[in-house]
Scaffold this motif. Sequence first.
Motif, PDB file in Angstrom:
ATOM      1  N   LYS A   1       4.125  34.337  62.022  1.00 20.57           N
ATOM      2  CA  LYS A   1       3.153  35.390  61.748  1.00 20.57           C
ATOM      3  C   LYS A   1       3.089  35.638  60.245  1.00 20.57           C
ATOM      4  O   LYS A   1       4.123  35.765  59.583  1.00 20.57           O
ATOM      5  CB  LYS A   1       3.545  36.691  62.461  1.00 20.57           C
ATOM      6  CG  LYS A   1       2.525  37.807  62.359  1.00 20.57           C
ATOM      7  CD  LYS A   1       2.946  38.995  63.217  1.00 20.57           C
ATOM      8  CE  LYS A   1       1.905  40.100  63.202  1.00 20.57           C
ATOM      9  NZ  LYS A   1       2.314  41.240  64.065  1.00 20.57           N
ATOM     10  N   CYS A   2       1.875  35.689  59.695  1.00 15.90           N
ATOM     11  CA  CYS A   2       1.733  35.886  58.259  1.00 15.90           C
ATOM     12  C   CYS A   2       0.486  36.712  57.947  1.00 15.90           C
ATOM     13  O   CYS A   2      -0.443  36.809  58.763  1.00 15.90           O
ATOM     14  CB  CYS A   2       1.667  34.555  57.527  1.00 15.90           C
ATOM     15  SG  CYS A   2       0.178  33.593  57.907  1.00 15.90           S
ATOM     16  N   GLU A   3       0.486  37.321  56.777  1.00 17.30           N
ATOM     17  CA  GLU A   3      -0.680  38.032  56.264  1.00 17.30           C
ATOM     18  C   GLU A   3      -1.307  37.176  55.172  1.00 17.30           C
ATOM     19  O   GLU A   3      -0.608  36.719  54.260  1.00 17.30           O
ATOM     20  CB  GLU A   3      -0.279  39.397  55.700  1.00 17.30           C
ATOM     21  CG  GLU A   3      -1.468  40.248  55.282  1.00 17.30           C
ATOM     22  CD  GLU A   3      -1.037  41.607  54.746  1.00 17.30           C
ATOM     23  OE1 GLU A   3      -1.267  42.608  55.452  1.00 17.30           O
ATOM     24  OE2 GLU A   3      -0.457  41.648  53.639  1.00 17.30           O
ATOM     25  N   ILE A   4      -2.623  36.956  55.272  1.00 13.68           N
ATOM     26  CA  ILE A   4      -3.312  36.043  54.353  1.00 13.68           C
ATOM     27  C   ILE A   4      -4.263  36.822  53.459  1.00 13.68           C
ATOM     28  O   ILE A   4      -5.099  37.595  53.948  1.00 13.68           O
ATOM     29  CB  ILE A   4      -4.105  34.979  55.141  1.00 13.68           C
ATOM     30  CG1 ILE A   4      -3.197  34.248  56.133  1.00 13.68           C
ATOM     31  CG2 ILE A   4      -4.782  34.003  54.196  1.00 13.68           C
ATOM     32  CD1 ILE A   4      -3.961  33.403  57.122  1.00 13.68           C
ATOM     33  N   ASP A   5      -4.137  36.638  52.167  1.00 15.06           N
ATOM     34  CA  ASP A   5      -5.088  37.200  51.208  1.00 15.06           C
ATOM     35  C   ASP A   5      -6.261  36.229  51.115  1.00 15.06           C
ATOM     36  O   ASP A   5      -6.161  35.155  50.517  1.00 15.06           O
ATOM     37  CB  ASP A   5      -4.405  37.365  49.845  1.00 15.06           C
ATOM     38  CG  ASP A   5      -5.299  38.111  48.848  1.00 15.06           C
ATOM     39  OD1 ASP A   5      -6.532  38.063  49.014  1.00 15.06           O
ATOM     40  OD2 ASP A   5      -4.776  38.719  47.912  1.00 15.06           O
ATOM     41  N   LEU A   6      -7.392  36.618  51.714  1.00 12.75           N
ATOM     42  CA  LEU A   6      -8.533  35.709  51.825  1.00 12.75           C
ATOM     43  C   LEU A   6      -9.177  35.403  50.472  1.00 12.75           C
ATOM     44  O   LEU A   6      -9.910  34.419  50.349  1.00 12.75           O
ATOM     45  CB  LEU A   6      -9.579  36.302  52.770  1.00 12.75           C
ATOM     46  CG  LEU A   6      -9.098  36.584  54.202  1.00 12.75           C
ATOM     47  CD1 LEU A   6     -10.227  37.183  55.019  1.00 12.75           C
ATOM     48  CD2 LEU A   6      -8.559  35.323  54.860  1.00 12.75           C
ATOM     49  N   SER A   7      -8.914  36.234  49.469  1.00 12.19           N
ATOM     50  CA  SER A   7      -9.466  35.953  48.140  1.00 12.19           C
ATOM     51  C   SER A   7      -8.721  34.813  47.447  1.00 12.19           C
ATOM     52  O   SER A   7      -9.190  34.268  46.457  1.00 12.19           O
ATOM     53  CB  SER A   7      -9.397  37.211  47.264  1.00 12.19           C
ATOM     54  OG  SER A   7      -8.043  37.598  47.034  1.00 12.19           O
ATOM     55  N   ILE A   8      -7.551  34.450  47.998  1.00 17.43           N
ATOM     56  CA  ILE A   8      -6.749  33.364  47.419  1.00 17.43           C
ATOM     57  C   ILE A   8      -6.827  32.107  48.276  1.00 17.43           C
ATOM     58  O   ILE A   8      -7.067  31.001  47.777  1.00 17.43           O
ATOM     59  CB  ILE A   8      -5.274  33.805  47.255  1.00 17.43           C
ATOM     60  CG1 ILE A   8      -5.183  34.997  46.301  1.00 17.43           C
ATOM     61  CG2 ILE A   8      -4.403  32.643  46.758  1.00 17.43           C
ATOM     62  CD1 ILE A   8      -3.813  35.597  46.184  1.00 17.43           C
ATOM     63  N   THR A   9      -6.637  32.274  49.583  1.00 18.31           N
ATOM     64  CA  THR A   9      -6.640  31.127  50.502  1.00 18.31           C
ATOM     65  C   THR A   9      -7.456  31.458  51.748  1.00 18.31           C
ATOM     66  O   THR A   9      -7.185  32.469  52.397  1.00 18.31           O
ATOM     67  CB  THR A   9      -5.200  30.764  50.920  1.00 18.31           C
ATOM     68  OG1 THR A   9      -4.435  30.453  49.763  1.00 18.31           O
ATOM     69  CG2 THR A   9      -5.191  29.571  51.868  1.00 18.31           C
ATOM     70  N   PRO A  10      -8.445  30.651  52.101  1.00 18.68           N
ATOM     71  CA  PRO A  10      -9.210  30.902  53.337  1.00 18.68           C
ATOM     72  C   PRO A  10      -8.349  30.634  54.568  1.00 18.68           C
ATOM     73  O   PRO A  10      -7.428  29.809  54.538  1.00 18.68           O
ATOM     74  CB  PRO A  10     -10.382  29.934  53.242  1.00 18.68           C
ATOM     75  CG  PRO A  10      -9.929  28.858  52.321  1.00 18.68           C
ATOM     76  CD  PRO A  10      -8.973  29.493  51.357  1.00 18.68           C
ATOM     77  N   ILE A  11      -8.673  31.317  55.643  1.00 19.04           N
ATOM     78  CA  ILE A  11      -7.856  31.210  56.849  1.00 19.04           C
ATOM     79  C   ILE A  11      -7.921  29.809  57.454  1.00 19.04           C
ATOM     80  O   ILE A  11      -6.958  29.312  58.046  1.00 19.04           O
ATOM     81  CB  ILE A  11      -8.276  32.292  57.872  1.00 19.04           C
ATOM     82  CG1 ILE A  11      -7.148  32.547  58.865  1.00 19.04           C
ATOM     83  CG2 ILE A  11      -9.579  31.940  58.571  1.00 19.04           C
ATOM     84  CD1 ILE A  11      -7.298  33.857  59.597  1.00 19.04           C
ATOM     85  N   GLU A  12      -9.061  29.124  57.266  1.00 21.61           N
ATOM     86  CA  GLU A  12      -9.194  27.762  57.796  1.00 21.61           C
ATOM     87  C   GLU A  12      -8.182  26.821  57.146  1.00 21.61           C
ATOM     88  O   GLU A  12      -7.625  25.927  57.814  1.00 21.61           O
ATOM     89  CB  GLU A  12     -10.616  27.234  57.542  1.00 21.61           C
ATOM     90  CG  GLU A  12     -11.707  27.977  58.266  1.00 21.61           C
ATOM     91  CD  GLU A  12     -12.174  29.213  57.489  1.00 21.61           C
ATOM     92  OE1 GLU A  12     -11.549  29.521  56.434  1.00 21.61           O
ATOM     93  OE2 GLU A  12     -13.121  29.866  57.934  1.00 21.61           O
ATOM     94  N   ALA A  13      -7.913  27.031  55.860  1.00 15.82           N
ATOM     95  CA  ALA A  13      -6.961  26.177  55.146  1.00 15.82           C
ATOM     96  C   ALA A  13      -5.554  26.371  55.681  1.00 15.82           C
ATOM     97  O   ALA A  13      -4.771  25.409  55.772  1.00 15.82           O
ATOM     98  CB  ALA A  13      -7.005  26.475  53.648  1.00 15.82           C
ATOM     99  N   VAL A  14      -5.228  27.586  56.073  1.00 13.93           N
ATOM    100  CA  VAL A  14      -3.887  27.867  56.609  1.00 13.93           C
ATOM    101  C   VAL A  14      -3.709  27.181  57.962  1.00 13.93           C
ATOM    102  O   VAL A  14      -2.689  26.546  58.227  1.00 13.93           O
ATOM    103  CB  VAL A  14      -3.674  29.389  56.732  1.00 13.93           C
ATOM    104  CG1 VAL A  14      -2.280  29.681  57.308  1.00 13.93           C
ATOM    105  CG2 VAL A  14      -3.844  30.067  55.381  1.00 13.93           C
TER     106      VAL A  14
END
Length: 329
Positions: free
Chosen positions: A282-295
Amino acid sequence: MAAIIKIDRLSKAFTTRESFPGVFGALKSLFWGRRHSITAIDNLSLEIQEGERIAFIGPNGAGKSTTIKILTGILHPTSGHVEVLGLVPWEQRTSLGYLIGTVFGQRSQLWYHLPPGDTFGLLAKIYEIPPDLFNKRLEKLVTLFDIAKLLHKPVRALSLGERMRCELVASLLHQPKILFLDEPTIGLDINGKLMIRELLNKLSEDYGTTLFLTSHDTADIEQVCDRVVVIDKGTVVLDSPLKDLKRTYMKKKVLTLTTDEETLALNLPGIAVLENAHHHFKCEIDLSITPIEAVIHKALQLTSLKDVTIENPSMEEVIRMIYGISQHG
């Protein structure tokens, strides 16, 4: 549509005297203590339209209670102008009292040793409601709030949730155009909170009542209100429709992956790992740095995925973020 609450450059300052400990300190404070001025509201301006459901929020000490006390005529401002339903609250408090209602989660307007039915009858006299009209209104409210079995029980014997439903009925007998609510769900269990929120929504939809709500419970804000006004240090720092607030501040997503691997070594910029054990990542993603698709693409390179869940941060996190910006911005 004309505004029913108009606040124009409102300010309120309180004067306090410097205090010292002990008996001699009290005398010293009385005769020689220096006076200090504390600004509770600072040049606040705001308009509210009929039928709106406003969340009026801010950190402790932001000026929320002082603003409500001025809007209801309890306090006089230091400067500025306020109109509520065309009336100046502190000058026409009696007239305003017939047009507004108040519900305070930590203060009761019900007589503790009397049953709610007796209090309702007394309030009908105070608000000069004709008997036939009072009986019709009470019947509707008793049905809406499901309190028929509570009318003849002493208030001291009611649960907190039962008392709050009766408090709302007491505030609505004179059909106020504006209902001021200060922490209306404080101390209630989950079922009690849900019931109060549903009743407030129904009240707004069926009667067009304007709701002015202060609460530290973000679920109250999210489930009842359609507009959020945030104040800090006595002034408005944010005024936004709830849907726009989410869109603007929810720049992060919470991603949960169920994986074949016991743990997942997923090192990407803009990711804060919250959990990583027992096939659960489980992680929190900063979308301004990395898009969720890339993760997700990176995770698929490392393991097979059995389940993927994407969530927005909680409303509580959004409000905390706004408070942080207002205090450091």
